[in-house]
Design a protein around this motif. Structure first.
Motif, PDB file in Angstrom:
ATOM      1  N   GLN A  22     -40.805  -8.127-109.220  1.00  0.00           N
ATOM      2  CA  GLN A  22     -40.509  -8.466-110.611  1.00  0.00           C
ATOM      3  C   GLN A  22     -41.755  -8.307-111.476  1.00  0.00           C
ATOM      4  N   GLU A  23     -42.895  -8.714-110.951  1.00  0.00           N
ATOM      5  CA  GLU A  23     -44.141  -8.600-111.706  1.00  0.00           C
ATOM      6  C   GLU A  23     -44.480  -7.139-112.005  1.00  0.00           C
ATOM      7  N   GLU A  24     -44.304  -6.274-111.007  1.00  0.00           N
ATOM      8  CA  GLU A  24     -44.589  -4.853-111.202  1.00  0.00           C
ATOM      9  C   GLU A  24     -43.626  -4.244-112.214  1.00  0.00           C
ATOM     10  N   PHE A  25     -42.364  -4.658-112.137  1.00  0.00           N
ATOM     11  CA  PHE A  25     -41.352  -4.124-113.053  1.00  0.00           C
ATOM     12  C   PHE A  25     -41.697  -4.470-114.502  1.00  0.00           C
ATOM     13  N   ILE A  26     -41.990  -5.736-114.776  1.00  0.00           N
ATOM     14  CA  ILE A  26     -42.258  -6.137-116.162  1.00  0.00           C
ATOM     15  C   ILE A  26     -43.609  -5.640-116.663  1.00  0.00           C
ATOM     16  N   ALA A  27     -44.532  -5.346-115.745  1.00  0.00           N
ATOM     17  CA  ALA A  27     -45.845  -4.847-116.158  1.00  0.00           C
ATOM     18  C   ALA A  27     -45.744  -3.503-116.867  1.00  0.00           C
ATOM     19  N   ARG A  28     -44.700  -2.751-116.580  1.00  0.00           N
ATOM     20  CA  ARG A  28     -44.523  -1.427-117.196  1.00  0.00           C
ATOM     21  C   ARG A  28     -43.801  -1.501-118.537  1.00  0.00           C
ATOM     22  N   LEU A  29     -43.306  -2.673-118.894  1.00  0.00           N
ATOM     23  CA  LEU A  29     -42.551  -2.811-120.139  1.00  0.00           C
ATOM     24  C   LEU A  29     -43.478  -3.095-121.308  1.00  0.00           C
ATOM     25  N   SER A  30     -43.130  -2.526-122.441  1.00  0.00           N
ATOM     26  CA  SER A  30     -43.881  -2.784-123.663  1.00  0.00           C
ATOM     27  C   SER A  30     -42.885  -2.974-124.799  1.00  0.00           C
ATOM     28  N   PRO A  31     -42.895  -4.124-125.424  1.00  0.00           N
ATOM     29  CA  PRO A  31     -43.810  -5.241-125.302  1.00  0.00           C
ATOM     30  C   PRO A  31     -43.606  -5.975-123.982  1.00  0.00           C
ATOM     31  N   PRO A  32     -44.565  -6.826-123.603  1.00  0.00           N
ATOM     32  CA  PRO A  32     -44.459  -7.543-122.326  1.00  0.00           C
ATOM     33  C   PRO A  32     -43.375  -8.620-122.345  1.00  0.00           C
ATOM     34  N   PHE A  33     -42.793  -8.840-121.188  1.00  0.00           N
ATOM     35  CA  PHE A  33     -41.784  -9.886-120.988  1.00  0.00           C
ATOM     36  C   PHE A  33     -42.225 -10.727-119.802  1.00  0.00           C
ATOM     37  N   SER A  34     -41.688 -11.921-119.692  1.00  0.00           N
ATOM     38  CA  SER A  34     -42.059 -12.807-118.588  1.00  0.00           C
ATOM     39  C   SER A  34     -41.222 -12.520-117.352  1.00  0.00           C
ATOM     40  N   ARG A  35     -41.762 -12.900-116.200  1.00  0.00           N
ATOM     41  CA  ARG A  35     -41.018 -12.770-114.949  1.00  0.00           C
ATOM     42  C   ARG A  35     -39.780 -13.661-114.994  1.00  0.00           C
ATOM     43  N   THR A  36     -39.886 -14.810-115.652  1.00  0.00           N
ATOM     44  CA  THR A  36     -38.742 -15.718-115.781  1.00  0.00           C
ATOM     45  C   THR A  36     -37.613 -15.046-116.555  1.00  0.00           C
ATOM     46  N   THR A  37     -37.963 -14.349-117.632  1.00  0.00           N
ATOM     47  CA  THR A  37     -36.958 -13.618-118.407  1.00  0.00           C
ATOM     48  C   THR A  37     -36.248 -12.605-117.520  1.00  0.00           C
ATOM     49  N   LEU A  38     -37.019 -11.854-116.755  1.00  0.00           N
ATOM     50  CA  LEU A  38     -36.434 -10.856-115.861  1.00  0.00           C
ATOM     51  C   LEU A  38     -35.546 -11.528-114.824  1.00  0.00           C
ATOM     52  N   SER A  39     -35.986 -12.628-114.257  1.00  0.00           N
ATOM     53  CA  SER A  39     -35.195 -13.346-113.259  1.00  0.00           C
ATOM     54  C   SER A  39     -33.871 -13.824-113.851  1.00  0.00           C
ATOM     55  N   TYR A  40     -33.906 -14.376-115.047  1.00  0.00           N
ATOM     56  CA  TYR A  40     -32.680 -14.839-115.717  1.00  0.00           C
ATOM     57  C   TYR A  40     -31.727 -13.677-115.971  1.00  0.00           C
ATOM     58  N   ILE A  41     -32.276 -12.535-116.360  1.00  0.00           N
ATOM     59  CA  ILE A  41     -31.437 -11.360-116.612  1.00  0.00           C
ATOM     60  C   ILE A  41     -30.820 -10.867-115.309  1.00  0.00           C
ATOM     61  N   GLU A  42     -31.639 -10.717-114.266  1.00  0.00           N
ATOM     62  CA  GLU A  42     -31.129 -10.220-112.979  1.00  0.00           C
ATOM     63  C   GLU A  42     -30.058 -11.133-112.394  1.00  0.00           C
ATOM     64  N   ASN A  43     -30.182 -12.423-112.619  1.00  0.00           N
ATOM     65  CA  ASN A  43     -29.220 -13.376-112.063  1.00  0.00           C
ATOM     66  C   ASN A  43     -28.027 -13.639-112.968  1.00  0.00           C
ATOM     67  N   GLY A  44     -27.933 -12.915-114.088  1.00  0.00           N
ATOM     68  CA  GLY A  44     -26.796 -13.052-114.979  1.00  0.00           C
ATOM     69  C   GLY A  44     -26.784 -14.344-115.766  1.00  0.00           C
ATOM     70  N   ILE A  45     -27.938 -14.986-115.864  1.00  0.00           N
ATOM     71  CA  ILE A  45     -28.036 -16.247-116.598  1.00  0.00           C
ATOM     72  C   ILE A  45     -28.154 -15.992-118.095  1.00  0.00           C
ATOM     73  N   SER A  46     -28.897 -14.951-118.451  1.00  0.00           N
ATOM     74  CA  SER A  46     -29.038 -14.630-119.867  1.00  0.00           C
ATOM     75  C   SER A  46     -28.890 -13.136-120.099  1.00  0.00           C
ATOM     76  N   MET A  47     -28.497 -12.804-121.315  1.00  0.00           N
ATOM     77  CA  MET A  47     -28.345 -11.412-121.724  1.00  0.00           C
ATOM     78  C   MET A  47     -29.671 -10.964-122.328  1.00  0.00           C
ATOM     79  N   PRO A  48     -30.126  -9.752-122.008  1.00  0.00           N
ATOM     80  CA  PRO A  48     -31.407  -9.294-122.533  1.00  0.00           C
ATOM     81  C   PRO A  48     -31.333  -8.990-124.026  1.00  0.00           C
ATOM     82  N   SER A  49     -32.480  -9.039-124.657  1.00  0.00           N
ATOM     83  CA  SER A  49     -32.573  -8.662-126.060  1.00  0.00           C
ATOM     84  C   SER A  49     -32.517  -7.138-126.175  1.00  0.00           C
ATOM     85  N   ALA A  50     -32.260  -6.680-127.381  1.00  0.00           N
ATOM     86  CA  ALA A  50     -32.292  -5.238-127.641  1.00  0.00           C
ATOM     87  C   ALA A  50     -33.680  -4.687-127.329  1.00  0.00           C
TER      88      ALA A  50
END
Length: 120
Positions: A22-50
């Motif tokens: 997860q850390e490697e995945f978000i490191a390539r994103l710009s702007p940066p996002f948190s690992r928690t955000t990615l975890s919530y998205i992957e687990n279907g807890i939250s919908m990602p922003s545009a």
């Protein structure tokens, strides 16, 4: 399956296909996002922003349609090894690209013949 879960599954499959944490995945994103955000998205807890969708599409060369499951005929993203192979192929001159193409045809032909001789 709900959109949040479907999107989360796509992100997870993309990350696993690229063999990234997860850390490697978000490191390539710009702007940066948190690992928690990615975890919530992957687990279907939250919908990602545009912004997250756009950053993912740009960083990993995938379409928003594929991520949002709008068009199920979009190709699955390439693995790291497949991207490396494609990069090396693209560096070849036209003559060598044709040689690779001919080699692959010959290899497939041989495999088909071997399978006909020894099915199963």
């Amino acid at each position: 399956m709900g959109l949040k879960k479907s999107f989360g599954d796509k992100i997870y499959d993309l990350r696993m296909g690229l063999e990234l944490t997860q850390e490697e995945f978000i490191a390539r994103l710009s702007p940066p996002f948190s690992r928690t955000t990615l975890s919530y998205i992957e687990n279907g807890i939250s919908m990602p922003s545009a912004e997250f969708i756009k950053a993912t599409c740009e960083a990993y060369n995938v379409s928003a349609n594929w991520l949002l499951d709008i068009n199920s005929t979009d190709a699955v993203p390439l693995t790291i090894k497949e991207k490396q192979l494609l990069d090396k192929y693209n560096e070849l001159c036209a003559k060598n690209k044709q040689l690779v193409f001919n080699l692959l045809d010959a290899l497939n032909y041989k495999i088909d013949k071997d399978e006909q001789k020894n099915p199963g």
